[in-house]
Scaffold this active site. Structure first.
Site, short mmCIF file in Angstrom:
data_model
loop_
_atom_site.label_atom_id
_atom_site.label_comp_id
_atom_site.label_asym_id
_atom_site.label_seq_id
_atom_site.Cartn_x
_atom_site.Cartn_y
_atom_site.Cartn_z
N ARG A 15 20.52 -14.98 45.59
CA ARG A 15 20.98 -16.30 45.19
C ARG A 15 19.98 -16.91 44.22
NH1 ARG A 15 24.98 -14.69 46.89
NH2 ARG A 15 26.48 -15.60 48.35
N GLU A 66 24.88 -22.43 39.52
CA GLU A 66 26.13 -21.94 40.10
C GLU A 66 26.59 -22.94 41.15
OE1 GLU A 66 26.15 -17.89 41.53
OE2 GLU A 66 24.38 -17.40 40.35
N HIS A 68 26.95 -12.78 38.39
CA HIS A 68 27.15 -12.86 39.84
C HIS A 68 28.46 -12.20 40.26
CE1 HIS A 68 25.89 -15.33 43.61
NE2 HIS A 68 26.26 -14.09 43.91
#
Length: 340
Positions: free
Chosen positions: A257, A286, A310
């Protein structure tokens, strides 16, 4: 009347075909941005079901006046993206994709029955990013496209390769397991660190070596791979201090992440040569931090950074299985509750 189903982004055909057997399907057409909340609100007025991906926001406004929603297919509740109180009081059925349990004889998900496909694909992408850095594939590709001519056996794009190199896995969950067996086969020393050490048998099974001190792992590794889950407690786990611990010839790989990383510290480390480069699959910009995910301009200007959007589970098998399970949940509700 058949139900109307709004799909929040393009998805593989098997899931779409199943939905079209049972309803009128509208698919959000764009691939360069996520569906906006306004567009979702509009869809809720003309649709009976929403097919959501994991980053789709579900807010109280979707259940306002004029909404025809009776069901929403999604992967599961996320308090950062979903208004759980509004969902609970809306009366709209939340249709969770059913994830199959791992077979007793294959708890790590190496079988081809659909279990473990996403961790497998993400682990393989991590290895692809590492190899890209190791052999400077991205830089070489850009050079060939721009120049056409080249000097055979040039030293311009010499890389460190993998043979005899050390890779440090910061975290050792499903994705790391999938990657570890490939890394070991590439003549690499594979180190790992996590809160609880594996048994000696499992360490031998995965071909990994325990490092109790995370700083030691970072210092020793030629490739540092971030593989932990994000929590509020480990936000910006990697920052200026950690990058300064890395070798100046080492690469940083993140398929976890973006919020685990102090992004400005990473940009500075890449600019000033503190580390050699990076392979990045996740970014701070994001959902839920921003609605429309984007890659910071600084990374896009750097030749020593490999970027992917991603999309770690982006194989036909993995994404196909994920979306098919959500479609099956919607279809099951249609069969049980829809009145023609």
């Amino acid at each position: 009347m058949r139900p109307r189903i709004f799909v929040t982004q393009p998805i593989p055909q098997p899931a779409l075909e199943l939905l079209r057997e049972h309803g009128h399907v509208e698919v959000f057409p764009w691939t360069n941005r996520d569906v906006s909340l306004d567009e979702l609100e509009s869809a809720s007025v003309r649709s009976h079901y929403l097919f959501c991906m994991h980053e789709t926001p579900i807010r109280a406004s979707l259940f306002g006046p004029g909404s025809q929603l009776v069901g929403i297919g999604y992967s599961g509740p996320d308090p950062e993206l979903h208004d759980l109180e509004a969902i609970a009081s809306s009366g709209v059925r939340m249709l969770t994709a059913v994830r199959p349990s791992p077979p007793d004889d294959d708890p790590d998900g190496f079988s081809w029955d659909g279990y473990g496909l996403n961790p497998r694909a993400t682990g393989q992408l991590m290895v692809a990013l590492l190899l890209n850095c190791a052999y400077r594939v991205n830089e070489s590709d850009m050079f060939c496209r721009a120049n056409g001519f080249f000097q055979e056996m040039t030293m311009q794009f010499m890389g460190h390769g993998t043979t005899g190199k050390t890779v440090g896995l910061y975290g050792f969950g499903k994705v790391a397991k999938q990657a570890a067996r490939l890394l070991s086969a590439m003549d690499m020393e594979v180190l790992y660190t996590k809160r609880t050490r594996l048994t000696p048998a499992d360490e031998a099974k995965w071909g990994v070596q325990w490092v109790a001190d995370a700083d030691d792992l970072i210092t020793r590794s030629d490739y540092v791979c971030l593989l932990v889950n994000y929590t509020a407690d480990n936000a910006e786990l990697f920052g200026e201090r950690e990058f300064k611990l890395m070798k100046p010839t080492a690469y940083f790989i993140n398929v976890a992440r973006g919020r685990l990383v102090d992004e400005q510290a990473l940009i500075a480390a890449l600019r000033d040569g503190t580390i050699a480069g990076a392979g990045l699959e996740a970014f701070r910009t994001e959902p839920p931090v921003v609605h429309d995910a984007y890659v910071p301009a600084e990374f896009r200007k750097m030749d020593n950074v490999v970027l992917t959007p991603h999309n770690g589970g982006a194989t036909y098998a993995s994404r196909g299985a994920q979306t098919l399970r959500t479609a099956e949940a919607i279809v099951a509700d249609i069969k049980a509750n829809w009145k023609n």
